[in-house]
Design an enzyme around this catalytic site. Structure first.
Site, PDB file in Angstrom:
ATOM      1  N   HIS A  92       0.796  -1.231   0.000  1.00 54.39           N
ATOM      2  CA  HIS A  92       0.000   0.000   0.000  1.00 54.39           C
ATOM      3  C   HIS A  92       0.824   1.274   0.000  1.00 54.39           C
ATOM      4  O   HIS A  92       0.274   2.371   0.020  1.00 54.39           O
ATOM      5  CB  HIS A  92      -0.966   0.025   1.183  1.00 54.39           C
ATOM      6  CG  HIS A  92      -0.283   0.203   2.514  1.00 54.39           C
ATOM      7  ND1 HIS A  92       0.247  -0.844   3.219  1.00 54.39           N
ATOM      8  CD2 HIS A  92      -0.041   1.308   3.252  1.00 54.39           C
ATOM      9  CE1 HIS A  92       0.786  -0.397   4.342  1.00 54.39           C
ATOM     10  NE2 HIS A  92       0.630   0.907   4.390  1.00 54.39           N
TER      11      HIS A  92
HETATM   12  C1  UD1 Z   1      -2.192   5.538   5.655  1.00 54.04           C
HETATM   13  C2  UD1 Z   1      -0.907   6.071   6.246  1.00 54.04           C
HETATM   14  C3  UD1 Z   1       0.181   5.021   6.135  1.00 54.04           C
HETATM   15  C4  UD1 Z   1      -0.255   3.708   6.729  1.00 54.04           C
HETATM   16  C5  UD1 Z   1      -1.581   3.265   6.150  1.00 54.04           C
HETATM   17  C6  UD1 Z   1      -2.056   2.069   6.905  1.00 54.04           C
HETATM   18  C7  UD1 Z   1      -0.548   8.494   6.024  1.00 54.04           C
HETATM   19  C8  UD1 Z   1       0.212   9.521   5.312  1.00 54.04           C
HETATM   20  N1  UD1 Z   1      -0.440   7.252   5.533  1.00 54.04           N
HETATM   21  O1  UD1 Z   1      -1.973   5.329   4.282  1.00 54.04           O
HETATM   22  O2  UD1 Z   1       1.334   5.462   6.824  1.00 54.04           O
HETATM   23  O3  UD1 Z   1       0.718   2.740   6.465  1.00 54.04           O
HETATM   24  O4  UD1 Z   1      -2.548   4.325   6.299  1.00 54.04           O
HETATM   25  O5  UD1 Z   1      -3.013   1.336   6.254  1.00 54.04           O
HETATM   26  O6  UD1 Z   1      -1.200   8.765   6.994  1.00 54.04           O
HETATM   27  N2  UD1 Z   1      -9.268   4.453   1.449  1.00 54.04           N
HETATM   28  C9  UD1 Z   1     -10.462   3.766   1.396  1.00 54.04           C
HETATM   29  N3  UD1 Z   1     -11.068   3.443   2.579  1.00 54.04           N
HETATM   30  C10 UD1 Z   1     -10.553   3.772   3.795  1.00 54.04           C
HETATM   31  C11 UD1 Z   1      -9.348   4.480   3.828  1.00 54.04           C
HETATM   32  C12 UD1 Z   1      -8.704   4.809   2.653  1.00 54.04           C
HETATM   33  O7  UD1 Z   1     -10.958   3.446   0.322  1.00 54.04           O
HETATM   34  O8  UD1 Z   1     -11.167   3.433   4.823  1.00 54.04           O
HETATM   35  C13 UD1 Z   1      -8.575   4.778   0.166  1.00 54.04           C
HETATM   36  C14 UD1 Z   1      -8.920   6.143  -0.381  1.00 54.04           C
HETATM   37  O9  UD1 Z   1      -8.952   6.053  -1.770  1.00 54.04           O
HETATM   38  C15 UD1 Z   1      -7.726   6.979   0.030  1.00 54.04           C
HETATM   39  C16 UD1 Z   1      -6.593   5.970  -0.007  1.00 54.04           C
HETATM   40  O10 UD1 Z   1      -7.162   4.741   0.397  1.00 54.04           O
HETATM   41  O11 UD1 Z   1      -7.507   8.066  -0.807  1.00 54.04           O
HETATM   42  C17 UD1 Z   1      -5.454   6.333   0.908  1.00 54.04           C
HETATM   43  O12 UD1 Z   1      -5.889   6.510   2.249  1.00 54.04           O
HETATM   44  P1  UD1 Z   1      -5.031   7.423   3.267  1.00 54.04           P
HETATM   45  O13 UD1 Z   1      -5.596   7.357   4.616  1.00 54.04           O
HETATM   46  O14 UD1 Z   1      -4.833   8.777   2.683  1.00 54.04           O
HETATM   47  O15 UD1 Z   1      -3.606   6.774   3.242  1.00 54.04           O
HETATM   48  P2  UD1 Z   1      -3.165   5.247   3.276  1.00 54.04           P
HETATM   49  O16 UD1 Z   1      -2.563   4.923   1.958  1.00 54.04           O
HETATM   50  O17 UD1 Z   1      -4.275   4.424   3.793  1.00 54.04           O
HETATM   51  N1  UDP Z   2      -3.646  -5.772   8.896  1.00 58.25           N
HETATM   52  C1  UDP Z   2      -4.900  -6.373   9.006  1.00 58.25           C
HETATM   53  N2  UDP Z   2      -5.555  -6.764   7.865  1.00 58.25           N
HETATM   54  C2  UDP Z   2      -5.007  -6.635   6.631  1.00 58.25           C
HETATM   55  C3  UDP Z   2      -3.716  -6.033   6.528  1.00 58.25           C
HETATM   56  C4  UDP Z   2      -3.074  -5.604   7.686  1.00 58.25           C
HETATM   57  O1  UDP Z   2      -5.413  -6.538  10.104  1.00 58.25           O
HETATM   58  O2  UDP Z   2      -5.652  -7.014   5.644  1.00 58.25           O
HETATM   59  C5  UDP Z   2      -2.975  -5.312  10.126  1.00 58.25           C
HETATM   60  C6  UDP Z   2      -1.562  -5.795  10.315  1.00 58.25           C
HETATM   61  O3  UDP Z   2      -1.517  -7.018  10.970  1.00 58.25           O
HETATM   62  C7  UDP Z   2      -0.943  -4.702  11.160  1.00 58.25           C
HETATM   63  C8  UDP Z   2      -1.683  -3.471  10.754  1.00 58.25           C
HETATM   64  O4  UDP Z   2      -2.844  -3.910  10.047  1.00 58.25           O
HETATM   65  O5  UDP Z   2      -1.164  -4.940  12.524  1.00 58.25           O
HETATM   66  C9  UDP Z   2      -0.706  -2.673   9.911  1.00 58.25           C
HETATM   67  O6  UDP Z   2      -1.327  -1.873   9.085  1.00 58.25           O
HETATM   68  P1  UDP Z   2      -0.768  -1.400   7.691  1.00 58.25           P
HETATM   69  O7  UDP Z   2       0.097  -2.380   7.037  1.00 58.25           O
HETATM   70  O8  UDP Z   2      -1.997  -0.940   7.005  1.00 58.25           O
HETATM   71  O9  UDP Z   2       0.042  -0.085   8.125  1.00 58.25           O
HETATM   72  P2  UDP Z   2       1.582   0.232   8.430  1.00 58.25           P
HETATM   73  O10 UDP Z   2       2.030  -0.637   9.532  1.00 58.25           O
HETATM   74  O11 UDP Z   2       2.323   0.028   7.160  1.00 58.25           O
HETATM   75  O12 UDP Z   2       1.551   1.669   8.797  1.00 58.25           O
END
Ligand code: UD1
Ligand code: UDP
Length: 362
Positions: free
Chosen positions: A205
């Site tokens: 992601h």
């Molecule tokens: C965010 C965090 C990242 C973390 C990740 C965990 C920042 C800058 N990034 O990234 O560090 O590793 O979360 O998962 O804070 N979206 C949905 N549904 C949701 C949430 C998001 O569809 O419930 C989609 C939307 O299109 C959105 C995109 O995901 O634009 C990105 O979501 P966003 O919260 O901006 O950043 P992540 O890539 O999720």
């Molecule tokens: N995770 C989950 N379901 C998924 C993918 C990840 O429960 O389908 C959990 C994972 O075990 C971890 C947390 O989400 O505890 C980490 O989130 P993510 O990888 O989204 O974020 P990051 O750690 O990169 O910020």
């Protein structure tokens, strides 16, 4: 104890880290307020974690949703400013490195509200990651800095943070893992997805991997190379779905793409996997503890301890397939685990916050 502790949560990894801290503070009798910024909002990115991890329902959800870096962070700041103004808080507790962390940090600091940062001091030294900027700036304005691994102490010292603010407490994400270990049923997870005995889990992601079609095409090619030999299951984060699917991710018989999974279902799959392919931060740590070989598709990591005391390895797309096959043959990591990753980070953090609040009261 009367003073309120406000926890700011917004994104999936926050929920996993906060659960043991909130539980330990509740056991110590503190009044707590849970603010959900709404950064993540899909049921599978948010609500499922509250249910599975026994987190209290948020007292408020700011509903900020998705947006550009600036818009999302700005809306979190505006929402948190109002929240902190209307509800008195003795200390705010922030988690990890997401935009909710930094937005809340800036709003609270300007209102003079003390702050604790859980998972302080991690550094990738890669400013192309939004998280690196969030980490550095958050640590500058927090009064209590809770670190998960020793190198974070040096990182914070180099940035001028006072040694007295830094506390090496272990890793709350590992607390959550250990507290739920007996629920991770690898055999039924494998059967549920009809996977071979030997299978690989992949999560992707990071913007640097999934936002550009060219990079996504490289990744898909590498994943297909792995899937020529092994079943690959991918619980796909919503961020990369459209680009990865458009680049042909689904066009390989042994690739299974599913929606993001709940924590228990996801960790069950991870526990039984021959290897993990990821760009997640948390997954590098969880695989270290479970001793499952982890191949991280990034040029760097803010979690180097997962390489020195775990089974994590940084790989390029070109190296991926060979690295996965070699890791499957090598089997589980058998070395020492990182110090204090023992399931007691939450209680340590609760004790330090309790003492800090008492001292602030005097
Ligand atoms: C965010 C965090 C990242 C973390 C990740 C965990 C920042 C800058 N990034 O990234 O560090 O590793 O979360 O998962 O804070 N979206 C949905 N549904 C949701 C949430 C998001 O569809 O419930 C989609 C939307 O299109 C959105 C995109 O995901 O634009 C990105 O979501 P966003 O919260 O901006 O950043 P992540 O890539 O999720
Ligand atoms: N995770 C989950 N379901 C998924 C993918 C990840 O429960 O389908 C959990 C994972 O075990 C971890 C947390 O989400 O505890 C980490 O989130 P993510 O990888 O989204 O974020 P990051 O750690 O990169 O910020």
């Amino acid at each position: 104890m009367g003073a309120t502790i406000t926890h700011v949560l917004g994104a999936r990894p926050n929920f996993v880290k906060a659960a043991p801290v909130i539980r330990a503070l509740a056991a110590a009798g503190h009044e707590q307020r849970i603010v959900h910024t709404g950064q993540h909002y899909d049921e599978r990115m948010s609500q499922v974690f509250f249910v599975q991890l026994g987190l209290p329902e948020p007292d408020v959800n700011l509903g900020v949703g998705s947006g550009t870096q600036a818009r999302q962070t700005a809306e979190i700041m505006v929402g948190m400013e109002q929240e902190f103004t209307e509800n008195s808080s003795a200390i705010g507790v922030l988690y990890g490195d997401v935009n909710s962390t930094l937005g809340a940090a800036l709003a609270a600091a300007k209102l003079g509200i003390p702050l604790a940062h859980v998972e302080a001091g991690l550094r990738s030294f890669d400013d192309t990651m939004p998280e690196e900027i969030n980490r550095r700036l958050t640590d500058q304005v927090c009064d209590l800095l809770f670190v998960t691994s020793a190198e974070a102490i040096g990182n914070l010292a180099r940035e001028g943070r006072p040694a007295g603010a830094v506390h090496f407490v272990g890793n709350p994400m590992i607390d959550t893992l250990l507290a739920n270990l007996d629920k991770f049923d690898a055999a039924s997870a494998r059967r549920a997805y009809d996977l071979d005995e030997r299978y690989v889990v992949a999560t992707l992601h990071r913007p640097g991997n999934v936002d550009s079609p060219d990079r996504a095409a490289d990744l898909v090619e590498a994943l297909h190379e792995v899937a020529a030999k092994l079943d690959v299951i991918i619980p796909l984060h919503p961020r990369g779905r459209a680009t990865l699917v458009a680049t042909g991710l689904l066009d390989a018989p042994r690739v299974r793409v599913v929606d993001p999974l709940g924590y228990i279902e996801f960790m069950s799959l991870v526990r039984g996997a021959a290897a993990i392919i990821t760009d997640s931060g948390g997954v590098q740590e969880e695989t270290t503890l479970l001793r499952v070989p982890c191949l991280t598709l990034r040029p760097n990591t803010e979690r180097p301890v997962t390489i020195t005391s775990g089974s994590n390895r940084l790989v390029t797309t070109a190296e991926l397939a060979a690295a996965v096959l070699a890791a499957c043959d090598d089997g589980p990591y058998a070395g020492e685990l990182p110090p204090l990753w023992d399931g007691q980070a939450g209680p340590r953090i609760a004790r330090i916050i309790t003492a800090w609040l008492r001292a602030a009261d005097d």
